[in-house]
Write a protein that holds these residues in place. Structure first.
Motif, mmCIF file in Angstrom:
data_model
loop_
_atom_site.group_PDB
_atom_site.id
_atom_site.type_symbol
_atom_site.label_atom_id
_atom_site.label_comp_id
_atom_site.label_asym_id
_atom_site.label_seq_id
_atom_site.Cartn_x
_atom_site.Cartn_y
_atom_site.Cartn_z
ATOM 1 N N VAL A 1 13.026 18.230 -4.350
ATOM 2 C CA VAL A 1 13.185 16.788 -4.529
ATOM 3 C C VAL A 1 13.238 16.088 -3.171
ATOM 4 O O VAL A 1 12.629 15.047 -2.979
ATOM 5 N N ALA A 2 13.959 16.670 -2.228
ATOM 6 C CA ALA A 2 14.067 16.073 -0.899
ATOM 7 C C ALA A 2 12.695 15.994 -0.235
ATOM 8 O O ALA A 2 12.353 14.998 0.403
ATOM 9 N N THR A 3 11.905 17.049 -0.416
ATOM 10 C CA THR A 3 10.568 17.066 0.177
ATOM 11 C C THR A 3 9.683 16.015 -0.467
ATOM 12 O O THR A 3 8.958 15.290 0.217
ATOM 13 N N MET A 4 9.741 15.899 -1.804
ATOM 14 C CA MET A 4 8.919 14.919 -2.500
ATOM 15 C C MET A 4 9.299 13.507 -2.094
ATOM 16 O O MET A 4 8.436 12.648 -1.912
ATOM 17 N N ARG A 5 10.595 13.251 -1.937
ATOM 18 C CA ARG A 5 11.032 11.912 -1.537
ATOM 19 C C ARG A 5 10.513 11.574 -0.153
ATOM 20 O O ARG A 5 10.122 10.442 0.128
ATOM 21 N N LEU B 1 3.859 8.114 2.055
ATOM 22 C CA LEU B 1 2.746 7.513 1.319
ATOM 23 C C LEU B 1 2.949 6.015 1.166
ATOM 24 O O LEU B 1 1.997 5.232 1.302
ATOM 25 N N ASN B 2 4.160 5.588 0.902
ATOM 26 C CA ASN B 2 4.433 4.159 0.757
ATOM 27 C C ASN B 2 4.161 3.428 2.066
ATOM 28 O O ASN B 2 3.666 2.306 2.065
ATOM 29 N N ALA B 3 4.497 4.056 3.180
ATOM 30 C CA ALA B 3 4.247 3.437 4.473
ATOM 31 C C ALA B 3 2.748 3.297 4.713
ATOM 32 O O ALA B 3 2.282 2.289 5.243
ATOM 33 N N ILE B 4 1.977 4.310 4.316
ATOM 34 C CA ILE B 4 0.525 4.260 4.489
ATOM 35 C C ILE B 4 -0.053 3.109 3.675
ATOM 36 O O ILE B 4 -0.866 2.324 4.164
ATOM 37 N N ILE B 5 0.371 3.016 2.421
ATOM 38 C CA ILE B 5 -0.150 1.971 1.544
ATOM 39 C C ILE B 5 0.225 0.587 2.077
ATOM 40 O O ILE B 5 -0.578 -0.331 2.091
ATOM 41 N N ARG B 6 1.465 0.460 2.538
ATOM 42 C CA ARG B 6 1.944 -0.833 3.027
ATOM 43 C C ARG B 6 1.183 -1.265 4.279
ATOM 44 O O ARG B 6 0.817 -2.425 4.432
ATOM 45 N N ASP B 7 0.977 -0.317 5.176
ATOM 46 C CA ASP B 7 0.347 -0.654 6.455
ATOM 47 C C ASP B 7 -1.173 -0.619 6.385
ATOM 48 O O ASP B 7 -1.843 -1.134 7.260
ATOM 49 N N GLN B 8 -1.710 0.015 5.334
ATOM 50 C CA GLN B 8 -3.159 0.152 5.200
ATOM 51 C C GLN B 8 -3.761 0.815 6.441
ATOM 52 O O GLN B 8 -4.749 0.372 6.979
ATOM 53 N N LYS B 9 -3.104 1.876 6.890
ATOM 54 C CA LYS B 9 -3.597 2.620 8.048
ATOM 55 C C LYS B 9 -3.673 4.110 7.698
ATOM 56 O O LYS B 9 -2.867 4.579 6.906
#
Length: 37
Positions: A14-18, A24-32
């Protein structure tokens, strides 16, 4: 490391998935594309 420290395997999973979700959320947010530091 978590498993070696005596944590149940599911806790480590669970810790790894989080952590991956945060990345992934940072990638989507930054679009980089992700670049290993």
């Amino acid at each position: 490391k978590l498993v070696a420290a005596g944590k149940p395997k599911i806790v480590a999973i669970v810790a790894t998935m989080r952590k991956l979700l945060t990345i992934l959320n940072a990638i989507i947010r930054d679009q980089k594309p992700w670049q290993p530091a």
